[in-house]
Scaffold this active site. Structure first.
Site, mmCIF file in Angstrom:
data_model
loop_
_atom_site.group_PDB
_atom_site.id
_atom_site.type_symbol
_atom_site.label_atom_id
_atom_site.label_comp_id
_atom_site.label_asym_id
_atom_site.label_seq_id
_atom_site.Cartn_x
_atom_site.Cartn_y
_atom_site.Cartn_z
ATOM 1 N N LYS A 1 -8.430 -5.294 -2.844
ATOM 2 C CA LYS A 1 -7.012 -5.445 -3.164
ATOM 3 C C LYS A 1 -6.639 -6.926 -3.289
ATOM 4 C CE LYS A 1 -5.237 -1.038 -1.421
ATOM 5 N NZ LYS A 1 -4.232 -0.362 -0.582
ATOM 6 N N ASP B 1 0.851 -1.185 0.000
ATOM 7 C CA ASP B 1 0.000 0.000 0.000
ATOM 8 C C ASP B 1 0.891 1.241 0.000
ATOM 9 O OD1 ASP B 1 -2.397 1.636 0.558
ATOM 10 O OD2 ASP B 1 -1.502 1.842 2.552
ATOM 11 N N ASN C 1 -8.995 -0.711 3.824
ATOM 12 C CA ASN C 1 -9.004 -1.302 2.485
ATOM 13 C C ASN C 1 -7.833 -2.248 2.245
ATOM 14 O OD1 ASN C 1 -7.213 0.951 2.434
ATOM 15 N ND2 ASN C 1 -7.377 1.064 0.220
ATOM 16 N N THR D 1 -2.874 0.015 -4.685
ATOM 17 C CA THR D 1 -3.401 1.287 -4.218
ATOM 18 C C THR D 1 -4.803 1.575 -4.746
ATOM 19 O OG1 THR D 1 -2.993 3.693 -4.338
ATOM 20 C CG2 THR D 1 -2.232 2.379 -6.172
ATOM 21 N N GLY D 2 -5.468 2.488 -4.095
ATOM 22 C CA GLY D 2 -6.762 2.940 -4.586
ATOM 23 C C GLY D 2 -6.621 3.973 -5.689
#
Length: 267
Positions: free
Chosen positions: A196, A8, A222, A42-43
């Site tokens: 993820k 992340d 997340n 990652t978002g």
């Protein structure tokens, strides 16, 4: 033996100045030299992480990223999508109606731009401040088309007010979408089942890697799915309690080069 490390960004690889420390850079470079796949998970969209990929020398053939919280698996050198999962026009339309009813700002991310919809007159999105590298443009519901890839929808606003909105989101939306906070001031709506872990699973299958050969490092809600999925789940020292409880290992904080420490321990 670990063959893939999924990492992340915010609160994990990045320090509080949104930078990758020299210690983290060196540890990841050494791991890559030893044949280990280093994958940012990652978002954010790929465009928003390119500077970090450059710093880590992860822009070559055979380098991958998992973006949009697992919604896209992409090749770093070309941006080619290996696999994808996106929102439909109906999904976006229903989320716009919800945002208007709740007086929340709503932005929808596509491959090219972030679409900013006028769902609230009193609450203005702070997403441009959170991701200044992206291109933002105003949009209306009438402009939605089936040809556009809608990756996710986000509500970016002050944490105090955001935390008041979340419990009021109807149950049917929480059952229909992955509704999750990725930062203290950012709530995201993803297609159901997209996490993820979903993205890592797709990439691992593509590369012929087993879950037992994956290390995942994160700090936020997340990141929980990939912490559970990986053979070695690592929580940062600054991670939320749920991530620490789910992890196999708790490393140092993002300000103390926790990523480098756990990489050196295992590699």
């Amino acid at each position: 033996m670990i063959k893939l490390v999924a990492i992340d960004l915010d609160g994990t690889l990045l320090n509080n100045q949104k930078q990758i420390s020299q210690e983290n850079q060196a540890a990841l470079a050494k791991a890559k030299e030893n044949g280990i796949k280093i994958v940012l998970c990652t978002g954010r969209p790929l465009k928003a992480i390119l500077p970090y990929l450059d710093v880590l020398n992860l822009r070559g053939a055979g380098d991958y990223s998992i973006t949009f919280n697992g919604g896209l698996v992409q090749k770093n050198d070309t941006g080619t999508i290996v696999d994808k999962q996106a929102l439909s026009v109906e999904d976006v339309t229903d989320l716009l109606v919800l945002a208007k009813q709740m007086d929340m700002p709503l932005d929808v991310l596509t491959d090219e731009v972030v679409l900013c919809f006028p769902t609230s007159s009193d609450h203005q999105t702070i997403y441009p401040k959170l991701n200044p590298l992206l291109v933002f443009q105003s949009a209306t519901q009438q402009e939605l088309t089936a040809e556009t890839l809608y990756n996710k929808a986000v509500v970016a606003y002050d944490q105090k007010e955001l935390d008041q909105w979340i419990p009021a989101i109807p149950k049917e939306f929480k059952e229909r979408f992955e509704v999750i906070k990725t930062r203290s001031n950012l709530l995201e709506f993803m297609p159901k089942g997209v996490t993820k872990a979903y993205g890592i699973r797709l990439l691992a299958k593509e590369l012929g890697i087993q879950s037992s050969e994956v290390m995942a490092i994160g700090d936020e809600e997340n990141d929980l799915s990939m912490i559970h999925y990986a053979g070695v789940g690592v929580a940062m020292g600054n991670a939320i309690a749920a991530v620490k409880e789910a992890a196999d290992i708790v490393t140092a904080t993002n300000e103390e080069n926790g990523v480098a420490q756990v990489i050196q321990q295992f590699m």
